[in-house]
Design a protein around this motif. Sequence first.
Motif, PDB file in Angstrom:
ATOM      1  N   PHE A 135      -4.159   0.953   1.621  1.00 22.01           N
ATOM      2  CA  PHE A 135      -3.702   0.930   0.236  1.00 22.01           C
ATOM      3  C   PHE A 135      -2.549   1.913   0.018  1.00 22.01           C
ATOM      4  CE2 PHE A 135      -4.002   1.556  -4.374  1.00 22.01           C
ATOM      5  CZ  PHE A 135      -4.284   0.286  -4.821  1.00 22.01           C
ATOM      6  N   LYS A 141       2.892  -0.584  -0.374  1.00 22.60           N
ATOM      7  CA  LYS A 141       3.356  -0.247  -1.725  1.00 22.60           C
ATOM      8  C   LYS A 141       4.621  -1.008  -2.080  1.00 22.60           C
ATOM      9  CE  LYS A 141       1.573   4.514  -1.854  1.00 22.60           C
ATOM     10  NZ  LYS A 141       1.968   5.948  -1.970  1.00 22.60           N
ATOM     11  N   PHE A 144       3.742  -5.033  -2.606  1.00 21.71           N
ATOM     12  CA  PHE A 144       2.878  -5.513  -3.688  1.00 21.71           C
ATOM     13  C   PHE A 144       3.082  -4.732  -4.982  1.00 21.71           C
ATOM     14  CE2 PHE A 144       0.456  -6.540   0.191  1.00 21.71           C
ATOM     15  CZ  PHE A 144       0.200  -7.897  -0.023  1.00 21.71           C
ATOM     16  N   ARG A 147      -0.794  -2.979  -7.532  1.00 19.30           N
ATOM     17  CA  ARG A 147      -1.877  -2.764  -6.567  1.00 19.30           C
ATOM     18  C   ARG A 147      -3.019  -2.096  -7.332  1.00 19.30           C
ATOM     19  NH1 ARG A 147      -1.201   1.220  -3.336  1.00 19.30           N
ATOM     20  NH2 ARG A 147       0.276   2.195  -4.766  1.00 19.30           N
ATOM     21  N   TYR A 206       0.486  -9.436  -6.335  1.00 23.26           N
ATOM     22  CA  TYR A 206      -0.484  -8.368  -6.531  1.00 23.26           C
ATOM     23  C   TYR A 206      -1.322  -8.142  -5.273  1.00 23.26           C
ATOM     24  CZ  TYR A 206      -3.278 -12.571  -7.362  1.00 23.26           C
ATOM     25  OH  TYR A 206      -3.872 -13.798  -7.243  1.00 23.26           O
ATOM     26  N   LEU A 207      -1.874  -6.944  -5.178  1.00 23.52           N
ATOM     27  CA  LEU A 207      -2.877  -6.624  -4.168  1.00 23.52           C
ATOM     28  C   LEU A 207      -4.089  -6.066  -4.895  1.00 23.52           C
ATOM     29  CD1 LEU A 207      -3.932  -6.174  -1.279  1.00 23.52           C
ATOM     30  CD2 LEU A 207      -2.831  -3.911  -1.331  1.00 23.52           C
TER      31      LEU A 207
END
Length: 341
Positions: A135, A141, A144, A147, A206-207
């Motif tokens: 992440f 970063k 996405f 996040r 998106y994540l």
Amino acid sequence: MQSHNVISILKFASNLDRINRQDKDKDKDKDNGVASNRVQQREIQGPVDGNTNMGSSNVEISQKLTHELISQDTKTEVFRWSDRSVDETKVHGLDDKVKSLQRLLVPNNDDSGFRAIGIVGMRGIGKTTLCQVIFKKQEVKNHFLPRIWVCLSKQPKDDLDNKKETVKRMLECLGVEESVIKSADNNHGLEGLLFALRLQLLGKRYLIILDDVWCKDDHDMEFYSLLDRDENCCKKLAYGLPKGCGGTVIVTSRAEELAKKIVGEDKLHRLLPILDPESCWKIFKDSAEEGDIKLSIGLENLKVKIIEKCYGLPLLAKMMGKIASENLRERTVVPQSQQQS
């Protein structure tokens, strides 16, 4: 003082031996004609064909040891909670898995397809830690936006409807105001919450990390199922996850069957115990040396024994280190009566 430290660690290790022997005795009683359970395993590097026996006594013992250590450490019920924060300098044994997962998330080509990835394994195997590390990677970063990290572990003040609670937490992590969430729920129920989620994510790459997914019954399982397909049903989570812009959801769970339902069998990956003994030792040492505590030289003599008791589980190594640290700290505190004398 050093000898006292070593004795306390030996006492701690002997307690683990006691638990180990008890579990082995129980296993002997169960071995009469009982076949070992087999489950499909997939490491994070990719799916692996064939079956591997995960019903071995070592795995069962490691699970029970983890439970025992947590029970010793907490006398009252504790509700697990995770977030995105992690100290990468204290993460060991996951380098290859992090690289493999990053390649899945950030492909070389401009892929706009939706991805759902499941990471499964027993308690303490490192599912959450793996996701925490990935992440924070700069490439992730850059790829996405937004996040969000959504912990789905059970909490005492949860909505009685687990499906609603899941969507509410996702909306909260996206920064939606509480009044808006309440309005959607009160006026339109689950469908309103899912529609609000869909509007928040529409057109975005998106994540979403859904950490520690669980379900109460078949209705909950159906709600989570087939994230990458069922976009038309407005009462399923998939409806709130718009497709076509490269959105990705990573699910962690101890429930393999649930994870299969969510992401599909071919997207399911299993984390296995750490094979490198030095990684387990580093995790133990990092935990034991927190604060101003330093391990005694005599502890090195117990290194092999401690590594054996970890069974490749990062959480077990960490909990053992924490208990060792507390024992060492107690031994280094000079009693007040001795100070006065």
